[in-house]
Each structure stands twice: as C-alpha cells, then as structure tokens.
Design a protein around this motif. Sequence first.
Motif, short mmCIF file in Angstrom:
data_model
loop_
_atom_site.label_atom_id
_atom_site.label_comp_id
_atom_site.label_asym_id
_atom_site.label_seq_id
_atom_site.Cartn_x
_atom_site.Cartn_y
_atom_site.Cartn_z
N SER A 16 -3.88 -0.12 -4.55
CA SER A 16 -3.27 0.27 -3.28
C SER A 16 -3.96 -0.34 -2.05
N ARG A 17 -5.20 -0.80 -2.20
CA ARG A 17 -5.95 -1.19 -0.99
C ARG A 17 -5.52 -2.54 -0.45
N ALA A 18 -5.60 -2.67 0.87
CA ALA A 18 -5.34 -3.94 1.53
C ALA A 18 -6.01 -3.85 2.89
N LYS A 19 -6.11 -5.00 3.59
CA LYS A 19 -6.72 -4.98 4.92
C LYS A 19 -5.95 -4.00 5.83
N PHE A 20 -4.63 -4.07 5.75
CA PHE A 20 -3.79 -3.14 6.52
C PHE A 20 -3.16 -2.20 5.48
N ASN A 21 -3.90 -1.12 5.25
CA ASN A 21 -3.55 -0.24 4.13
C ASN A 21 -2.63 0.88 4.62
N LEU A 22 -1.34 0.69 4.36
CA LEU A 22 -0.38 1.76 4.70
C LEU A 22 0.03 2.51 3.43
N ALA A 23 -0.74 2.29 2.35
CA ALA A 23 -0.45 2.98 1.09
C ALA A 23 -1.24 4.28 1.00
N THR A 24 -1.57 4.85 2.13
CA THR A 24 -2.35 6.08 2.15
C THR A 24 -1.41 7.29 2.18
N SER A 25 -1.98 8.48 1.97
CA SER A 25 -1.13 9.66 2.09
C SER A 25 -1.77 10.74 2.96
N GLY A 26 -3.05 10.65 3.18
CA GLY A 26 -3.71 11.66 4.01
C GLY A 26 -4.39 11.03 5.20
N VAL A 27 -5.02 11.87 6.02
CA VAL A 27 -5.68 11.36 7.22
C VAL A 27 -6.98 10.65 6.83
N GLY A 28 -7.61 9.99 7.81
CA GLY A 28 -8.85 9.26 7.53
C GLY A 28 -9.98 10.20 7.14
#
Length: 357
Positions: A16-28
Amino acid sequence: MRHRHSDYMEWAKTQSRAKFNLATSGVGAFPLRQLPVGIEQLEINGESAYGYAPLQRAIARKCTVDQDCVVAAAGTSMANHLAMAALIDPGDEVLIEHPTYELLTSTALYLGASVKQFARTEASGYTLDPAEVRRAITPRTKLIVLTNLHNPSSVLAPEPVLREVGDLACSVGAHVLVDEVYLDAVYENTPGSSYHLGREFIATNSLTKVYGLSGLRCGWILAQPDLARAMWRLNDLFSSIPAYPAELLSVVALEHLDSIRERACKVVQADRALLGDFLNCQTGISAPRTQWGTTAILHLKHGDVEQFLSRLRAEYETSAVPGRFFGLRSYFRIGMGVDTEMFSEGLQRIGRALKAT
Ligand SMILES: Cc1ncc(COP(=O)(O)O)c(C=O)c1O
C-alpha cells in the motif's frame, strides 16, 4: 476448505505504501512525545487478568457503560474476531453489508459461517437500508454485521435506522455487530455507541483510526455482561493477557482523548475540503459527499481500475486501495487525515493520471 487469510491485509502490509500514500484509512500517527507520560510511569509487568482495572474504568467511562460490559481486545481487529467467534458456530448464517471491510467477511468465513450479503448501493449513497436487510434475513440468521461509519464510504447510519436493523435481528433471535472504529470521526454531536440501542447490539472500537494510536492496540467490545464474560474466556485461547506497557499508555491516552482527536480533526477537515474541490472538477470520477470520516470510495467511470492504479503508482508515485478488496471492481478508496500537503499532491496526481488516460 477453511478460509485462513485476508488478501486485503496482506496487500495493506506489503503493497500500500507510496510517496503520496492515499491508501490509508485512519489519521496520522500520534507521537509518544506528545502524550503527557514519563518513563517512570511505565512498567513492564503488572496486574492485568480479565482486564486492567484502570483501563476497564477508562473505556467504560468513555463509552458510558458498566465495566462488566467491556472486553478489552488487541485493536478492533481482535475485537471483531472475538465477538464473532463467541457468537458463530460453523454453518451459522451471517449477514454482512456489501461493500464492507474485507476482514469482517474473511473472519466470518474463517469461523465457518455461511456468509450472505445485503447491499449498500452507490445509487442510494451507500446508506444502510433496513429493506435490504429484510430481504436477506432468514430464520437461520445468527448475526448481522456492519460498519458505522461505513468503510469504505464513511456514510453514517442514523440511530432510527440502526434500531430498525436491531428489530429485524430480534425477530429471528440474531445479534447485530457494529464496527464503530470510525464513529468518533463524527466531530460534532458524536453519536453514542449502538450498544446502547438494545441487548441485540454488540459494538467494537479502538483508538486506531480516529486517534492515530494504532500501536497501542487499545481495542474493545461492548457486550451484555454474560456475553462479555464468554468473550473474555474465549480470549484466553488467543492471547491470554495484553502488553502491560500498552495498557498503561492507553489509560493516559484515554484521559486526553479530546485533545488527541482535535489535532487530527483539523487535518481530516482540510483534506475533505480538498476532496470536495477535486470531485467538483472531475467528470471521470463520482463519489458520495460525506460530512465525516477518514475514507472515501471513488468510482472510476471509464477504464480499468487495476491498470489505472498501477499507472498511478508507477508514474505518479501515488497509491490508493483497489475497490476489489471491497467487492467493487471499478472503484478505489482513498484516505484522509494523515498530511494535507501529501493528500493535496496525491489528488493532483490522480487528476493528472485521469487526464492522461
Ligand atoms: C472497519 C474496520 N475495522 C477494524 C479495522 C482495524 O482496526 P484496528 O487497527 O483497531 O485493529 C479497520 C482497519 O482498517 C477497519 O477499517
């Protein structure tokens, strides 16, 4: 053959990781240094058996329930697993919303359930519709499973609708399991847990998605005391006792939840505003506009999503979750609440990738 894995979880951990990671589901992630706690307050071993008393008290206070309704668990993940394992026998019929968080389905299948789905459709804005539950429920149904806020859409199910689902469950002697891991991302008039709606409801939650405290693995189940006891006993087969330092830190975190949530709320709201602007000027994408939550499900109107996401990653260094993990072939999910600069750049890159299609 018994189902013994989660395709989504493997993808999330490895791809899922990338420089611009929009594959997240929760806050930082919330940093330890911002938690008002010193090393002298921590200890490695302590008094924890069927719950660490101060943590039981803190969770019960947060949820306004009695302590004997609270079962502490390793994240909402283990909370869901324990709740289902306590309720389901192999062959039991379980109704699960579609689309949903893949682990809910995988866990029910692992436990040998006969899984049926009820629809939350894009056309209806992914609302929880009791008519769909009514259509799918049978006298054999043991459990109805849903998420609130809904993953992947972040749509909120209102209390009267949840009550209707509860009544349907009662009519066949079933329970309703509501995964509420995103519910506290309703930043105004935050709804109480559905646990309060009736004996048929069981709710799961944690400090992961809305508070950025995933590493504490502070999750819980709210269930009627007899069921809660059964879940504690069942947990002895899985994980005996939790990590004591994490229990101590969780108590401190629960004392400061409001300020922890406040910090993340600003990022989520800034990201949602950007998403709104983005959707307003994209004709190739549609998505329901939601007021709350950290995830959004986007419909790619033309072309193949898997190819689009591969190109997005390879040429634009941006990731998003393929809709196939939610049983949605021409969709992808993006996450808000981590870092607004990254989110903004990620959206722009999605826009450029769409234009180049
Ligand atoms: C609906 C839902 N439940 C549970 C989890 C896992 O939560 P936790 O990190 O508390 O185990 C996730 C993670 O994505 C989720 O989306």
